[in-house]
Design a protein around this motif. Structure first.
Motif, PDB file in Angstrom:
ATOM      1  N   ALA A 215       2.410  -2.536  -6.589  1.00  0.00           N
ATOM      2  CA  ALA A 215       0.844  -2.813  -5.926  1.00  0.00           C
ATOM      3  C   ALA A 215       0.986  -3.687  -4.738  1.00  0.00           C
ATOM      4  O   ALA A 215       0.191  -3.562  -3.839  1.00  0.00           O
ATOM      5  N   PHE A 216       1.501  -4.932  -4.959  1.00  0.00           N
ATOM      6  CA  PHE A 216       1.719  -5.737  -3.815  1.00  0.00           C
ATOM      7  C   PHE A 216       2.138  -5.078  -2.710  1.00  0.00           C
ATOM      8  O   PHE A 216       1.809  -5.505  -1.554  1.00  0.00           O
ATOM      9  N   HIS A 217       3.380  -4.279  -2.631  1.00  0.00           N
ATOM     10  CA  HIS A 217       4.052  -3.679  -1.757  1.00  0.00           C
ATOM     11  C   HIS A 217       2.916  -2.559  -0.934  1.00  0.00           C
ATOM     12  O   HIS A 217       3.147  -2.168   0.334  1.00  0.00           O
ATOM     13  N   VAL A 218       2.287  -1.678  -1.985  1.00  0.00           N
ATOM     14  CA  VAL A 218       1.504  -0.935  -1.426  1.00  0.00           C
ATOM     15  C   VAL A 218       0.388  -1.594  -0.648  1.00  0.00           C
ATOM     16  O   VAL A 218       0.010  -1.185   0.627  1.00  0.00           O
ATOM     17  N   ALA A 219      -0.157  -2.858  -1.067  1.00  0.00           N
ATOM     18  CA  ALA A 219      -1.119  -3.580  -0.343  1.00  0.00           C
ATOM     19  C   ALA A 219      -0.702  -3.778   1.304  1.00  0.00           C
ATOM     20  O   ALA A 219      -1.392  -3.881   2.186  1.00  0.00           O
ATOM     21  N   ARG A 220       0.601  -4.321   1.014  1.00  0.00           N
ATOM     22  CA  ARG A 220       1.148  -4.764   2.317  1.00  0.00           C
ATOM     23  C   ARG A 220       1.229  -3.592   3.356  1.00  0.00           C
ATOM     24  O   ARG A 220       1.010  -3.730   4.479  1.00  0.00           O
ATOM     25  N   LYS A 221       1.900  -2.406   2.680  1.00  0.00           N
ATOM     26  CA  LYS A 221       1.886  -1.518   3.630  1.00  0.00           C
ATOM     27  C   LYS A 221       0.685  -0.960   4.309  1.00  0.00           C
ATOM     28  O   LYS A 221       0.294  -0.386   5.356  1.00  0.00           O
TER      29      LYS A 221
END
Lengths: 245, 245
Positions: A215-221
């Motif tokens: 989810a963190f990476h989703v947010a980053r992207k």
DNA sequence: AGTCGCTTGTGAAGGCGCGCACAAAGTTGC
DNA sequence: GCAACTTTGTGCGCGCCTTCACAAGCGACT
């Protein structure tokens, strides 16, 4: 630093001095891939091939393999069968490891029936839970017993590995029972940090954490994408969500 | 590898610049523990307390938290509610992440019914398989659809995270479908290395590898124990004792 | 036999994360 | 208001892991 002084000796069963933890995990991956290569009839494999197939840097792979000895042939590669044998020996797969699973909930039920274990030398030989509706039933031919039977059963069946798939609150108690029963290696699926004596090895698999990292990476992207969009539209990023701040 | 160099344009609520991967995983752990503290009515928590509860070095914990900003009060600790809020924001938990799960076998079935996801802001909104016996049934109120429906369904429901729990051979194909459908983050339970474009993030959970790493440690402990026994019995390991005495 | 090409094994450099230790900052007690 | 105490935030050294680059070793071909 510490160099094995006479590593070349036929070496009986001494696996080796301190293989890095990260390497051990990769050795298991190599082993599985080597099994596939063997099924395809390959006799030898080069480090480049195996590295490509497992998504690893070739030099890293060679160094990993060097920890278990020099079983490659320069100019040719690694003999598949011999390497498989050495890997299995190093990973302790030449003896069968009897596994106990505690907590037959959603996840535990799946683990009990998961073919990936038994087929690979990890027969699940004992199941435990506290739920009266579960105690007494069979899963895959294994009887579910009450948690209080852990000390007796684990000793009787020579359990060497415990898997904990209970709710978080119950995990520590179960862990203590397993440790008292002589289990020295535990795979913990419960979202809890287990307190164990120094000689006990715990590995933790935390599905919620895995998802949150994603989810963190989703947010980053998402942010990156938004910045792209903003760059086009000329609007500042903030204030859109309204949920935060 | 692609790094947004200009991320620090304005510092207001800019989430951050490159938090180490290892720290992100721990942040999720802190968040869960903070939830428990909050339920117990704690207003503030010191780094030492939280570190002890999560089994982490206090300094490491503070450094982890410093990546998301300075939300602690010196001499007091961290305000639980505020920290939870910031962690959720950083981990992207303020938006719901719609999750698709492919492969409704043993493990997939458990994941579909696993409460730890939906309760934490990760509703599983789509299930896929190829087995005609599975397609059409409902699990936890979710319809299982055919894998070929992935492109359509994932776009329609705004899926941001995909979980692959298929056999190894099917994983790459499923992965490609998910990527084509716009999914950028994938949690892979299949024992396969997935090939994906650079902008897609893959995390792998490999249960067989976890067990084999444990088996390695069992073997090591076993060897150590054997050496101890030998020492107790007074027999040298290499059988040279007679010569010396 | 000799040479050439290929692949392993490893020394050395670089990067990253961990943990210590301390300065900065805030709170409490008087 | 001041001093003493508590706790955060972080600069720095250390050690592990990764990666590069190359010498050593093995087989094939002539």
């Amino acid at each position: 630093m510490t160099k094995p002084p006479h590593a070349g000796s036929e070496g009986a069963s001494a696996p080796l001095r301190s293989i890095p933890e990260a390497s051990v995990a990769r050795l298991a991956v190599y082993l599985r891939k080597l099994g596939e290569f063997a099924e395809e009839g390959a006799d030898t494999v080069s480090s480049d091939e195996l590295a490509a197939a497992t998504g690893v840097n070739p030099a890293k792979l060679r160094k990993d393999l060097s920890y278990i000895g020099s079983y490659g042939i320069r100019g040719v590669g690694y003999e598949v069968a011999a390497l498989v044998h050495q890997l299995e020996r190093t990973l302790g797969l030449n003896h069968r490891q009897s596994v106990a699973l505690v907590g037959i909930g959603n996840l535990g039920h799946a683990l009990a029936g998961y073919g990936g274990f038994g087929g690979r030398g990890f027969p699940v030989t004992a199941l435990f839970d506290v739920d009266p509706d579960l105690v007494g039933i069979h899963i895959n031919g294994i009887l579910v017993e009450h948690v209080r039977a852990i000390p007796q059963v684990c000793v009787d069946r020579g359990v060497t590995i415990g898997m904990i798939a209970t709710p978080g609150q119950a995990a520590q108690g179960v862990c203590d029972l397993l440790v008292d029963a002589g289990v020295r290696c535990i795979l913990n699926f419960a979202p809890t940090v287990l307190q164990v004596p120094g000689e006990v090895e715990v590995r933790k698999v935390d599905l919620a954490v895995e998802l949150q990292v994603l989810a963190f990476h989703v947010a980053r992207k998402h942010v990156a994408a938004a910045e792209q969009t903003v760059a086009v539209n000329g609007h500042p990023v903030n204030g859109a969500g309204g949920l935060l701040s």
